[in-house]
Design a protein around this motif. Structure first.
Motif, PDB file in Angstrom:
ATOM      1  N   SER A   2       0.718  23.216 -34.266  1.00  0.00           N
ATOM      2  CA  SER A   2       0.539  22.933 -32.846  1.00  0.00           C
ATOM      3  C   SER A   2       0.293  24.194 -32.034  1.00  0.00           C
ATOM      4  CB  SER A   2       1.748  22.178 -32.281  1.00  0.00           C
ATOM      5  OG  SER A   2       2.789  23.044 -31.939  1.00  0.00           O
ATOM      6  N   GLN A   4       0.591  24.955 -27.928  1.00  0.00           N
ATOM      7  CA  GLN A   4       0.960  24.438 -26.617  1.00  0.00           C
ATOM      8  C   GLN A   4       0.754  25.552 -25.602  1.00  0.00           C
ATOM      9  OE1 GLN A   4       4.979  23.060 -26.880  1.00  0.00           O
ATOM     10  NE2 GLN A   4       4.509  21.526 -28.414  1.00  0.00           N
ATOM     11  N   ASP A  26      -6.028  21.151 -33.787  1.00  0.00           N
ATOM     12  CA  ASP A  26      -5.249  21.821 -32.735  1.00  0.00           C
ATOM     13  C   ASP A  26      -6.163  22.430 -31.680  1.00  0.00           C
ATOM     14  OD1 ASP A  26      -2.674  21.317 -33.848  1.00  0.00           O
ATOM     15  OD2 ASP A  26      -2.960  22.978 -35.248  1.00  0.00           O
ATOM     16  N   GLU A  28      -9.083  21.301 -30.747  1.00  0.00           N
ATOM     17  CA  GLU A  28      -9.741  20.254 -29.962  1.00  0.00           C
ATOM     18  C   GLU A  28      -8.987  19.972 -28.670  1.00  0.00           C
ATOM     19  OE1 GLU A  28     -10.139  16.956 -32.664  1.00  0.00           O
ATOM     20  OE2 GLU A  28     -11.472  18.096 -33.978  1.00  0.00           O
ATOM     21  N   HIS A  29      -7.707  20.228 -28.656  1.00  0.00           N
ATOM     22  CA  HIS A  29      -6.892  20.040 -27.447  1.00  0.00           C
ATOM     23  C   HIS A  29      -6.729  21.349 -26.675  1.00  0.00           C
ATOM     24  CE1 HIS A  29      -5.964  16.039 -28.838  1.00  0.00           C
ATOM     25  NE2 HIS A  29      -5.624  16.550 -30.015  1.00  0.00           N
ATOM     26  N   GLU A  33      -8.314  22.845 -22.506  1.00  0.00           N
ATOM     27  CA  GLU A  33      -7.261  23.197 -21.545  1.00  0.00           C
ATOM     28  C   GLU A  33      -7.361  24.672 -21.159  1.00  0.00           C
ATOM     29  OE1 GLU A  33      -3.924  22.701 -19.024  1.00  0.00           O
ATOM     30  OE2 GLU A  33      -5.494  21.385 -19.768  1.00  0.00           O
TER      31      GLU A  33
END
Length: 124
Positions: A2, A4, A26, A28-29, A33
């Motif tokens: 992950s 974050q 991982d 792709e997110h 952002e």
């Protein structure tokens, strides 16, 4: 496993926490952002926290390389906080791939990393 990220100090500092072994999904997110934050704040100051980080799968390493090339000029300062010798080596390895000022801090010195990120330009 992950990635974050979250904003601190009204967006003047972005904390990126990585853990486990990163996979292609991982990114792709994470990438959209990150790009949203660049659009909102311009050049970013990042605290890259590698506690519990175990590296990348091959496809994720490729995504990381593409990310670095695309965002070569979007990071002003990068404080890499880790707990292992190879993580300290990563800080030296990534310097040619960014215009950012890059420093490594041991996890026990995370507060010092935050202070360094908050300093004005031109000071080290």
């Amino acid at each position: 496993m992950s990635i974050q990220l979250h904003e601190e100090n009204g967006g003047t500092m972005i904390v990126v926490q990585v853990s486990g072994k990163l996979v292609k999904a991982d990114y792709e997110h994470f990438v959209p952002e990150f790009e949203r934050l660049v659009q909102a704040h311009g050049k970013l100051r990042l605290l890259f926290d590698m506690a519990g980080f175990h590296g990348w799968e091959l496809s994720a390493a490729w995504e990381d390389l593409k990310f670095g090339v695309k965002h070569f000029d979007d990071i002003e300062r990068l404080a890499m906080v880790g707990e292992k010798k190879w993580q300290q080596g990563m800080a030296r390895f990534c310097k040619p791939f960014t215009k950012a000022q890059v420093r490594y801090f041991d996890h026990s010195d995370a507060a010092e990393a935050r202070k360094w990120l908050e300093q004005a330009n031109g000071t080290d």
